[in-house]
Write a protein that holds these residues in place. Structure first.
Motif, PDB file in Angstrom:
ATOM      1  N   UNK A   1      10.412   6.810   2.583  1.00 54.82           N
ATOM      2  CA  UNK A   1      11.104   6.257   1.496  1.00 54.82           C
ATOM      3  C   UNK A   1      10.731   7.096   0.476  1.00 54.82           C
ATOM      4  N   UNK A   2       9.848   6.031   0.314  1.00 59.55           N
ATOM      5  CA  UNK A   2       8.647   5.960  -0.997  1.00 59.55           C
ATOM      6  C   UNK A   2       8.253   7.658  -1.555  1.00 59.55           C
ATOM      7  N   UNK A   3       7.856   8.157   0.223  1.00 64.24           N
ATOM      8  CA  UNK A   3       7.504   9.555   0.087  1.00 64.24           C
ATOM      9  C   UNK A   3       9.479  10.570  -1.192  1.00 64.24           C
TER      10      UNK A   3
ATOM     11  N   UNK B   1       0.966  -1.075   0.313  1.00 62.98           N
ATOM     12  CA  UNK B   1       0.204  -0.379  -0.256  1.00 62.98           C
ATOM     13  C   UNK B   1       0.723   1.388   0.083  1.00 62.98           C
ATOM     14  N   UNK B   2       1.739   1.410   0.837  1.00 59.17           N
ATOM     15  CA  UNK B   2       2.803   2.324   0.677  1.00 59.17           C
ATOM     16  C   UNK B   2       3.949   1.785  -0.215  1.00 59.17           C
ATOM     17  N   UNK B   3       4.340   1.312  -0.883  1.00 56.73           N
ATOM     18  CA  UNK B   3       5.076   1.743  -2.587  1.00 56.73           C
ATOM     19  C   UNK B   3       4.449   2.334  -3.719  1.00 56.73           C
ATOM     20  N   UNK B   4       3.257   1.536  -3.830  1.00 57.43           N
ATOM     21  CA  UNK B   4       2.135   1.436  -5.152  1.00 57.43           C
ATOM     22  C   UNK B   4       0.597   2.720  -4.553  1.00 57.43           C
TER      23      UNK B   4
ATOM     24  N   UNK C   1       4.109  13.749   7.122  1.00 60.90           N
ATOM     25  CA  UNK C   1       4.968  13.025   6.287  1.00 60.90           C
ATOM     26  C   UNK C   1       6.638  12.602   8.009  1.00 60.90           C
ATOM     27  N   UNK C   2       6.580  11.587   8.283  1.00 61.81           N
ATOM     28  CA  UNK C   2       7.464  11.337   9.412  1.00 61.81           C
ATOM     29  C   UNK C   2       8.623  11.838   9.453  1.00 61.81           C
ATOM     30  N   UNK C   3       9.881  11.450  10.808  1.00 61.09           N
ATOM     31  CA  UNK C   3      11.372  11.669  10.454  1.00 61.09           C
ATOM     32  C   UNK C   3      11.182  10.791  11.738  1.00 61.09           C
ATOM     33  N   UNK C   4      11.438   9.286  10.598  1.00 66.57           N
ATOM     34  CA  UNK C   4      12.051   8.377  11.106  1.00 66.57           C
ATOM     35  C   UNK C   4      12.937   8.298  12.570  1.00 66.57           C
ATOM     36  N   UNK C   5      12.623   8.059  13.419  1.00 60.62           N
ATOM     37  CA  UNK C   5      14.340   7.734  14.856  1.00 60.62           C
ATOM     38  C   UNK C   5      15.718   6.637  13.968  1.00 60.62           C
ATOM     39  N   UNK C   6      16.912   7.088  14.939  1.00 56.42           N
ATOM     40  CA  UNK C   6      17.976   6.498  14.069  1.00 56.42           C
ATOM     41  C   UNK C   6      17.627   4.852  15.689  1.00 56.42           C
TER      42      UNK C   6
END
Length: 338
Positions: free
Chosen positions: A208-210, A176-179, A288-293
């Motif tokens: 990533x897909x954004x 769903x995210x990729x497509x 649009x999130x800001x993923x954590x390390x």
């Protein structure tokens, strides 16, 4: 092929590569902050296995139907347990199993073979391959291909809720995210490291897909089995997504869920909680999130809990073989600079 055509082909390849690099260097437009414009909201819900996605979705979809919405719930987990609570523990025939059986019989799959309803909620299970006999993600892809043949994009629902396993490193579960198959993603998590690790992976996949031009955003988090320690809320704050609902760790909820009882009813003590969740899900905007390390994620927990004070000690050859490594001079010839 003559030698005279090689430079021309190389030039065309170079031009294509330059165009791709230029396209990749363009920063995508910011995620939309306006209201969802599609008539049907397609929402993918992700979370670690066993975190309570199916419990949350069964009660959420039931409450939405009680509010007059037309809802389709699709289980996309190979365990095929999304609809079990909705149907009182009864197993729902899966799309993959039904498709295989019908194909052997030379018969087409009809809507009534795979889609069932209860009190206004429509539901189906994609299913998955038998244990050890195939890829669960590939089963998801096959399932959606069949749904498209059945007219998925023409169905007139207010909401389509997709229950996905949080393993988005698999192409099928990240579909769903990729497509861009959904407008927004919701994550279900608790105050434990593993569920937040999965939630962070989902945020990373969205980001990533954004960057590749995708449009899916994260609409928020549902905190399930909340024990008040606050790690999940802290995570949501740091990655920049709202908390849509907090479902407490409660014995009454646990018992009723274990006995396949829907608590997302207007007349239930828990009805207001799921009514508010339904409202929040419908009005939440994809961000649009800001993923954590990994280190930032570990920082949400105490050092004693996650072992941040552990020092990595390199192994030696003696550790591995019980003998001291023999140092040998290199045979590489090194030339002095001219």
């Amino acid at each position: 092929m003559s030698s005279s055509t090689i430079p021309a082909e190389a030039a065309i390849t170079l031009m294509r590569n330059m165009a791709l690099r230029a396209e990749a260097a363009v920063e995508p437009a910011p995620v939309s902050t306006g209201p969802v414009t599609k008539e049907t909201q397609i929402i993918a819900i992700y979370g670690k296995g066993g975190i309570g996605k199916s419990f949350t979705l069964a009660n959420l979809s039931y409450m939405m139907a009680q509010q007059g919405k037309k809802v389709l719930l699709i289980g996309c987990d190979p365990k095929s347990d999304t609809t079990s609570l909705l149907f009182g523990g009864r197993a729902c025939p899966t799309i993959i199993e039904t498709s295989s059986r019908k194909k052997l019989a030379g018969e087409p799959v009809a809507i009534g073979d795979v889609c069932f309803k209860r009190d206004g909620v429509y539901a189906m299970e994609l299913g998955g391959p038998e244990v050890g006999r195939g890829c669960g993600g590939r089963g998801i892809i096959h399932g959606f291909e069949l749904l498209e043949k059945l007219g998925f994009h023409e169905w007139g629902f207010d909401y389509v809720l997709l229950d996905f396993l949080g393993d988005v490193v698999c192409g099928g579960f990240g579909l769903p995210i990729a497509r861009d198959m959904c407008q927004k993603v919701i994550v279900v998590a608790s105050n434990d490291l593993q569920s937040l690790y999965v939630a962070n992976n989902v945020c990373s996949a969205v980001e990533y897909f954004r960057k590749l031009g995708g449009n899916v955003g994260v609409a928020g988090m549902v905190i399930n089995r909340d024990d008040g320690t606050g790690e999940a809320a802290a995570f949501a704050g740091q990655v920049g997504i709202p908390v849509l609902s907090v479902i407490p760790a409660n014995d009454d909820i646990r018992r009723k869920s274990a006995s396949y009882e829907i608590i997302g009813r207007p007349d239930s003590p828990w009805g207001p909680l799921f009514a508010q969740l339904a409202d929040n899900v419908g009005t939440s905007l994809p961000v649009r999130p800001k993923p954590m390390t990994q280190d930032q994620l570990l920082g949400l927990f105490s050092a004693d809990t996650v072992g941040r004070n552990v020092v990595l000690e390199p192994a030696t050859q003696f550790d591995m073989c019980g003998k001291t490594e023999i140092k040998r001079e290199t045979l590489e010839v090194v030339y002095d600079a001219a």
